[in-house]
Design a protein around this motif. Structure first.
Motif, PDB file in Angstrom:
ATOM      1  N   GLY A 232      -9.807  -2.976   2.295  1.00  0.00           N
ATOM      2  CA  GLY A 232      -9.126  -3.851   3.237  1.00  0.00           C
ATOM      3  C   GLY A 232      -7.713  -3.391   3.546  1.00  0.00           C
ATOM      4  N   SER A 233      -7.268  -3.723   4.745  1.00  0.00           N
ATOM      5  CA  SER A 233      -5.941  -3.294   5.191  1.00  0.00           C
ATOM      6  C   SER A 233      -4.834  -3.888   4.325  1.00  0.00           C
ATOM      7  CB  SER A 233      -5.739  -3.700   6.658  1.00  0.00           C
ATOM      8  OG  SER A 233      -5.856  -5.118   6.808  1.00  0.00           O
ATOM      9  N   GLN A 234      -5.087  -5.070   3.739  1.00  0.00           N
ATOM     10  CA  GLN A 234      -4.054  -5.699   2.916  1.00  0.00           C
ATOM     11  C   GLN A 234      -3.714  -4.837   1.701  1.00  0.00           C
ATOM     12  OE1 GLN A 234      -6.930  -7.079   3.784  1.00  0.00           O
ATOM     13  NE2 GLN A 234      -6.553  -8.979   4.926  1.00  0.00           N
ATOM     14  N   TYR A 235      -4.733  -4.160   1.131  1.00  0.00           N
ATOM     15  CA  TYR A 235      -4.517  -3.357  -0.071  1.00  0.00           C
ATOM     16  C   TYR A 235      -4.142  -1.902   0.247  1.00  0.00           C
ATOM     17  CZ  TYR A 235      -6.755  -7.352  -2.250  1.00  0.00           C
ATOM     18  OH  TYR A 235      -7.068  -8.611  -2.666  1.00  0.00           O
ATOM     19  N   ALA A 236      -4.409  -1.480   1.477  1.00  0.00           N
ATOM     20  CA  ALA A 236      -4.065  -0.107   1.863  1.00  0.00           C
ATOM     21  C   ALA A 236      -2.709  -0.013   2.564  1.00  0.00           C
ATOM     22  CB  ALA A 236      -5.156   0.453   2.782  1.00  0.00           C
ATOM     23  N   ALA A 237      -2.104  -1.169   2.857  1.00  0.00           N
ATOM     24  CA  ALA A 237      -0.843  -1.195   3.608  1.00  0.00           C
ATOM     25  C   ALA A 237       0.283  -0.499   2.841  1.00  0.00           C
ATOM     26  CB  ALA A 237      -0.462  -2.632   3.931  1.00  0.00           C
ATOM     27  N   ASN A 238       1.265  -0.046   3.578  1.00  0.00           N
ATOM     28  CA  ASN A 238       2.330   0.769   2.990  1.00  0.00           C
ATOM     29  C   ASN A 238       3.122   0.042   1.904  1.00  0.00           C
ATOM     30  OD1 ASN A 238       1.685   2.891   4.703  1.00  0.00           O
ATOM     31  ND2 ASN A 238       3.061   2.164   6.326  1.00  0.00           N
ATOM     32  N   GLU A 239       3.567  -1.198   2.189  1.00  0.00           N
ATOM     33  CA  GLU A 239       4.394  -1.927   1.233  1.00  0.00           C
ATOM     34  C   GLU A 239       3.634  -2.200  -0.058  1.00  0.00           C
ATOM     35  OE1 GLU A 239       7.947  -3.162  -0.016  1.00  0.00           O
ATOM     36  OE2 GLU A 239       7.522  -2.335   1.973  1.00  0.00           O
ATOM     37  N   TYR A 240       2.370  -2.534   0.074  1.00  0.00           N
ATOM     38  CA  TYR A 240       1.550  -2.813  -1.116  1.00  0.00           C
ATOM     39  C   TYR A 240       1.413  -1.555  -1.969  1.00  0.00           C
ATOM     40  CZ  TYR A 240      -2.109  -5.170  -3.817  1.00  0.00           C
ATOM     41  OH  TYR A 240      -2.842  -5.763  -4.823  1.00  0.00           O
ATOM     42  N   ARG A 241       1.152  -0.412  -1.307  1.00  0.00           N
ATOM     43  CA  ARG A 241       0.980   0.838  -2.053  1.00  0.00           C
ATOM     44  C   ARG A 241       2.299   1.279  -2.695  1.00  0.00           C
ATOM     45  NH1 ARG A 241      -3.852   3.572  -0.432  1.00  0.00           N
ATOM     46  NH2 ARG A 241      -3.126   5.331  -1.712  1.00  0.00           N
ATOM     47  N   LYS A 242       3.420   0.951  -2.064  1.00  0.00           N
ATOM     48  CA  LYS A 242       4.713   1.295  -2.650  1.00  0.00           C
ATOM     49  C   LYS A 242       4.929   0.587  -3.985  1.00  0.00           C
ATOM     50  CE  LYS A 242       7.258   2.345   1.623  1.00  0.00           C
ATOM     51  NZ  LYS A 242       8.359   1.894   2.516  1.00  0.00           N
ATOM     52  N   VAL A 243       4.554  -0.695  -4.040  1.00  0.00           N
ATOM     53  CA  VAL A 243       4.706  -1.451  -5.289  1.00  0.00           C
ATOM     54  C   VAL A 243       3.844  -0.842  -6.384  1.00  0.00           C
ATOM     55  CG1 VAL A 243       4.362  -3.696  -6.374  1.00  0.00           C
ATOM     56  CG2 VAL A 243       5.301  -3.571  -4.061  1.00  0.00           C
ATOM     57  N   LEU A 244       2.632  -0.452  -6.052  1.00  0.00           N
ATOM     58  CA  LEU A 244       1.752   0.165  -7.038  1.00  0.00           C
ATOM     59  C   LEU A 244       2.321   1.503  -7.507  1.00  0.00           C
ATOM     60  CD1 LEU A 244      -1.750  -0.538  -5.431  1.00  0.00           C
ATOM     61  CD2 LEU A 244      -0.693  -1.738  -7.340  1.00  0.00           C
TER      62      LEU A 244
ATOM     63  N   ALA B  66       5.447   2.479  -7.501  1.00  0.00           N
ATOM     64  CA  ALA B  66       6.674   2.300  -8.276  1.00  0.00           C
ATOM     65  C   ALA B  66       6.377   1.978  -9.729  1.00  0.00           C
ATOM     66  CB  ALA B  66       7.518   1.191  -7.647  1.00  0.00           C
ATOM     67  N   ARG B  67       5.241   1.354  -9.981  1.00  0.00           N
ATOM     68  CA  ARG B  67       4.862   1.015 -11.355  1.00  0.00           C
ATOM     69  C   ARG B  67       3.959   2.072 -11.982  1.00  0.00           C
ATOM     70  NH1 ARG B  67       6.014  -4.212 -13.305  1.00  0.00           N
ATOM     71  NH2 ARG B  67       7.349  -5.259 -11.777  1.00  0.00           N
ATOM     72  N   GLY B  68       3.667   3.139 -11.267  1.00  0.00           N
ATOM     73  CA  GLY B  68       2.817   4.193 -11.806  1.00  0.00           C
ATOM     74  C   GLY B  68       1.377   3.750 -11.988  1.00  0.00           C
ATOM     75  N   ILE B  69       0.916   2.860 -11.132  1.00  0.00           N
ATOM     76  CA  ILE B  69      -0.434   2.313 -11.245  1.00  0.00           C
ATOM     77  C   ILE B  69      -1.405   3.176 -10.438  1.00  0.00           C
ATOM     78  CG2 ILE B  69      -1.890   0.310 -10.764  1.00  0.00           C
ATOM     79  CD1 ILE B  69       0.617  -1.425 -11.074  1.00  0.00           C
ATOM     80  N   THR B  70      -2.514   3.550 -11.052  1.00  0.00           N
ATOM     81  CA  THR B  70      -3.550   4.340 -10.383  1.00  0.00           C
ATOM     82  C   THR B  70      -4.306   3.468  -9.387  1.00  0.00           C
ATOM     83  OG1 THR B  70      -3.829   5.733 -12.342  1.00  0.00           O
ATOM     84  CG2 THR B  70      -5.613   5.749 -10.712  1.00  0.00           C
ATOM     85  N   VAL B  71      -4.487   3.978  -8.190  1.00  0.00           N
ATOM     86  CA  VAL B  71      -5.149   3.217  -7.134  1.00  0.00           C
ATOM     87  C   VAL B  71      -6.591   3.671  -7.000  1.00  0.00           C
ATOM     88  CG1 VAL B  71      -5.113   2.556  -4.707  1.00  0.00           C
ATOM     89  CG2 VAL B  71      -2.959   2.976  -5.924  1.00  0.00           C
ATOM     90  N   SER B  72      -7.505   2.705  -6.964  1.00  0.00           N
ATOM     91  CA  SER B  72      -8.934   2.979  -6.792  1.00  0.00           C
ATOM     92  C   SER B  72      -9.485   2.011  -5.757  1.00  0.00           C
ATOM     93  CB  SER B  72      -9.673   2.806  -8.123  1.00  0.00           C
ATOM     94  OG  SER B  72     -11.081   2.895  -7.939  1.00  0.00           O
ATOM     95  N   MET B  73     -10.381   2.494  -4.899  1.00  0.00           N
ATOM     96  CA  MET B  73     -10.981   1.643  -3.867  1.00  0.00           C
ATOM     97  C   MET B  73     -12.494   1.833  -3.831  1.00  0.00           C
ATOM     98  SD  MET B  73      -8.370   1.719  -0.617  1.00  0.00           S
ATOM     99  CE  MET B  73      -6.743   0.953  -0.727  1.00  0.00           C
TER     100      MET B  73
END
Length: 396
Positions: free
Chosen positions: A296-308, A310-317
């Motif tokens: 979804g666009s909510q989880y792929a959006a730029n601001e959301y990904r920046k927060v992830l 910044a915390r060093g969180i691995t992103v999976s979709m």
């Protein structure tokens, strides 16, 4: 002596009984005996029906045609068939049970239907039922009564959400060893089943966007070795009279605990971000953490990904149109809908917000989770921390 509640008779039943005396060719006592009621009650009904009529000499009956007599007989037969149908519908669950169970069902409904008709419909003898009533309750019956009382209390506490398995585990923790089939049988007999699962379909994912999409790192590995190692997220919606209320959830895969949530009348990036921020501030994860979502666009959006990032969180979709890639989150989402949302009618979004918040805290701290060997998520984490602390303590 315990008082017996008065039987309630429908107007149709009263009319059919009176017609047998006035129009039919049967005596009052005979009719009262066949309907298992007192002569006095039936006499009062007949008296009320005859008010305003010319007095009839003793031993005489008002003239009646064959058609009137046949109509009275058919009305009586129809009333009997309707009652028999109701008995079979309500008592179908005990037809496969023993005689004692059917006797107990008849006792509970003796003020609603004639005992003879219930005995005939459920395949037991009327004399056997009367004999059973005179016997003192067995030890098994006393134990069952105590179990039913406790199950009723548990269903009130959990608002009718517990099915056979959860009820069995809750009782086992309280009273010790108990057969699960026995629990299920008593729940059916006393109408204590959980709410039926309803189909639901979440259509909140909009993957048609230009944002980057992460690979499926989780790869359906739904095991986590510790809290805050794998978080699953999703969005859903709730109907209110004011319009949709959208709900964003964050689930810890280790304990199946909701660690973040947010609600809004808009389904946008800010809604998803609010739930994520709540989870980060509440849990403050320190180790390696994976965040899994749909595309979804909510989880792929730029601001959301920046927060992830910044915390060093691995992103999976998840892969496109593959709800199974996020199955535990879909299951938890469905549980919220079935146990909290579907049984209610929300007039306002605020009413829905309060109800859902209350349920999520109940889910975390009280509800027994089948994936956690029937303990609550909070209790599961508490036991894990206690066990790890014990292992880390130096040997004395």
């Amino acid at each position: 002596m315990k008082s017996v509640p008065r039987r309630k008779y429908t107007e149709e039943f009263r009319a059919a009984a009176v017609e047998q005396v006035i129009v039919g060719r049967r005596g009052l006592r005979e009719v009262a005996r066949s309907l298992e009621m007192s002569d006095k009650t039936l006499a009062n009904w007949v008296g009320d029906a005859r008010k305003g009529q010319a007095p009839v000499k003793r031993g005489q009956r008002p003239p009646v045609t064959d058609l009137e007599a046949e109509n009275a007989r058919l009305k009586q037969e129809n009333a009997r068939l309707r009652m028999e149908k109701e008995i079979l519908k309500k008592g179908s669950g005990v037809l496969r049970e023993g005689v004692a169970v059917r006797y107990a069902w008849i006792e509970r409904h003796r003020n609603a239907y004639p005992v003879g008709l219930m005995c005939e419909s459920l395949g037991v003898s009327k004399s056997g039922w009367y004999a059973a009533r005179k016997r003192a309750p067995s030890q098994r019956a006393v134990e069952n009564a105590r179990l039913v009382t406790r199950m009723q209390s548990l269903q009130r506490r959990h608002r009718g959400r517990y099915g056979r398995r959860r009820m069995h585990r809750a009782l086992r923790d309280e009273v010790g060893r108990i057969n699960e089939k026995r629990v299920g049988r008593l729940m059916r007999q006393h109408g204590l089943q959980s709410r039926l699962r309803r189909r639901f379909r979440v259509v909140t994912t909009d993957s048609r966007h230009a944002y980057p999409v992460a690979p499926n790192v989780l790869a359906r590995d739904f095991e986590a070795s510790a809290p805050d190692r794998k978080w699953l997220v999703d969005l859903t919606y709730v109907a209110t009279d004011e319009g949709w209320l959208y709900l964003a959830l964050v689930l810890d895969l280790f304990s199946r605990k909701f660690v973040g949530w947010a609600m809004s009348e808009r389904i946008d990036e800010d809604l998803a971000l609010q739930a994520l921020v709540m989870a980060l501030e509440w849990r403050r994860p320190t180790g390696e953490l994976m965040h899994h979502s749909d595309r979804g666009s909510q989880y792929a959006a730029n601001e959301y990904r920046k927060v992830l990032a910044a915390r060093g969180i691995t992103v999976s979709m998840s892969r496109k149109a593959s709800c199974w890639d996020n199955a535990p989150m879909e299951s938890a989402n469905g549980t919220v809908k079935v146990e909290c949302v579907y049984p209610e009618h929300y007039a306002t979004r605020e009413q829905a917000r309060l109800s859902i918040t209350e349920y999520l805290t109940y889910y975390n701290t009280e509800r027994l989770h089948s994936s956690l060997d029937y303990v609550s998520p909070s209790e599961f984490e508490r036991r894990w921390r206690a066990e790890n602390q014990r292992k880390e303590e130096p040997a004395s």
